[in-house]
Design a protein around this motif. Structure first.
Motif, PDB file in Angstrom:
ATOM      1  N   GLU A   1       0.842  -1.217   0.000  1.00 16.91           N
ATOM      2  CA  GLU A   1       0.000   0.000   0.000  1.00 16.91           C
ATOM      3  C   GLU A   1       0.868   1.255   0.000  1.00 16.91           C
ATOM      4  O   GLU A   1       0.574   2.229  -0.700  1.00 16.91           O
ATOM      5  CB  GLU A   1      -0.916   0.000   1.228  1.00 16.91           C
TER       6      GLU A   1
ATOM      7  N   MET B   1      -8.947  -4.936  -3.074  1.00 12.79           N
ATOM      8  CA  MET B   1      -8.698  -3.680  -2.394  1.00 12.79           C
ATOM      9  C   MET B   1      -7.914  -2.722  -3.310  1.00 12.79           C
ATOM     10  O   MET B   1      -6.973  -3.130  -3.976  1.00 12.79           O
ATOM     11  CB  MET B   1      -7.901  -3.976  -1.116  1.00 12.79           C
TER      12      MET B   1
ATOM     13  N   ILE C   1      -6.194   1.378  -3.545  1.00  8.68           N
ATOM     14  CA  ILE C   1      -5.820   2.607  -2.848  1.00  8.68           C
ATOM     15  C   ILE C   1      -6.281   3.782  -3.711  1.00  8.68           C
ATOM     16  O   ILE C   1      -5.980   3.821  -4.909  1.00  8.68           O
ATOM     17  CB  ILE C   1      -4.280   2.680  -2.688  1.00  8.68           C
TER      18      ILE C   1
ATOM     19  N   ARG D   1      -8.713   3.193   1.423  1.00 10.02           N
ATOM     20  CA  ARG D   1      -8.907   1.883   0.783  1.00 10.02           C
ATOM     21  C   ARG D   1     -10.362   1.741   0.369  1.00 10.02           C
ATOM     22  O   ARG D   1     -11.255   2.109   1.140  1.00 10.02           O
ATOM     23  CB  ARG D   1      -8.630   0.740   1.775  1.00 10.02           C
TER      24      ARG D   1
END
Ligand code: TMP
Length: 254
Positions: free
Chosen positions: A147, A189, A191, A182
């Motif tokens: 991430e 998922m 970002i 998120r």
């Protein structure tokens, strides 16, 4: 006026429940705070300008493929956004020395940085948003290494794009702060860029005179804060014509 459920009341914005699941309404207030809210003032019209400016910049970023939580501007003070799980990290990217960087590293204000510098701050008012490293972010599990890579790549892209955009209207993008969230699409998922991009969280200097056109005018008591935000909107070609103090007065349900 419908009554909406308030989800979160921040320093400059309030989040309300959106019309559909997975959406929120982001309401821009006129409140200005600095130094962890020790300095506060109401700057009439600031919310209207930041709503416009952020909507415009998020739309431009979406056009080049940057994923954002922004969906559309609804009215003078509100925008529809995707509900995201906010990552509690402020990502700051700096092109020219200013603000806390000048103090921390004794680099005089206005010094161009040979390469852009990224810094991270942990979003925690009680701690005064301390500067943290990648190690802290992953060790405390605020974000995974993957991430974080994604956030850095997006920050660099946003910086490149916005630097050019602002240069085109005679403004230096000195530094700015981004927040990410998120979202889950089909169990995957992603970002996305969240929050806002406005003179509240960017440093913007006039290209020729270095005049400050951002929240430093408030932080440093330079005056003409709203006038400077208006100048940014005017140069972007999005100055609201309706006047800054109009728009809905939102009635919220507790
Ligand atoms: P700083 O120099 O005070 O660390 O700020 C760096 C950038 O981040 C600057 O463009 C202002 C923005 N910023 C925020 O958006 N929120 C904050 O709470 C702080 C301290 C800075």
């Amino acid at each position: 006026m419908s009554r909406r459920r308030r989800i979160y009341d921040g320093k400059a914005k309030t989040m309300f429940e959106g019309p559909e699941p997975g959406t929120l309404i982001q309401y821009f207030k006129d409140d200005a705070t600095a130094f962890n809210a020790q300095k506060r003032e109401i700057l009439s019209g600031k919310g209207v300008l930041n709503n416009r400016i952020s909507a415009y910049l998020m739309t431009k970023l979406a056009e080049i493929g940057v994923p954002t939580a922004f969906m559309r501007r609804l009215n003078m003070r509100e925008q529809l956004v995707r509900e995201v799980e906010i990552i509690p990290i402020e990502v700051v990217i700096r092109n020219i020395s200013a603000g806390s960087f000048t103090k921390r590293f004794a680099v005089p204000e206005g010094t161009p940085l040979e390469r852009s510098v990224i810094e991270y701050f942990y979003k925690k008012d009680e701690l005064g948003d301390p500067m943290v490293s990648e190690e802290h972010i992953t060790a405390f599990k605020w974000a995974t290494p993957h991430e974080l890579d994604e956030m850095v790549a997006l920050t660099v892209r946003v910086n490149d794009f916005l630097t050019g955009l602002f240069l085109g209207i005679g403004i230096k993008l000195v530094d700015f702060k981004l927040e990410f969230g998120r979202i889950w699409i089909d169990d995957e998922m992603h970002i996305v860029l969240a929050d806002e991009i406005s003179p509240d969280n960017c440093r913007l200097w006039d290209l020729k005179t270095n005049e400050k056109l951002d929240k430093d005018r408030f932080r440093q008591d330079l005056g003409n804060v709203v006038e400077s935000y208006s100048e940014v909107a005017r140069r972007l070609g999005i100055m609201p014509e309706e006047g800054l103090n109009e728009g809905p007065t939102l009635v919220s349900g507790e």
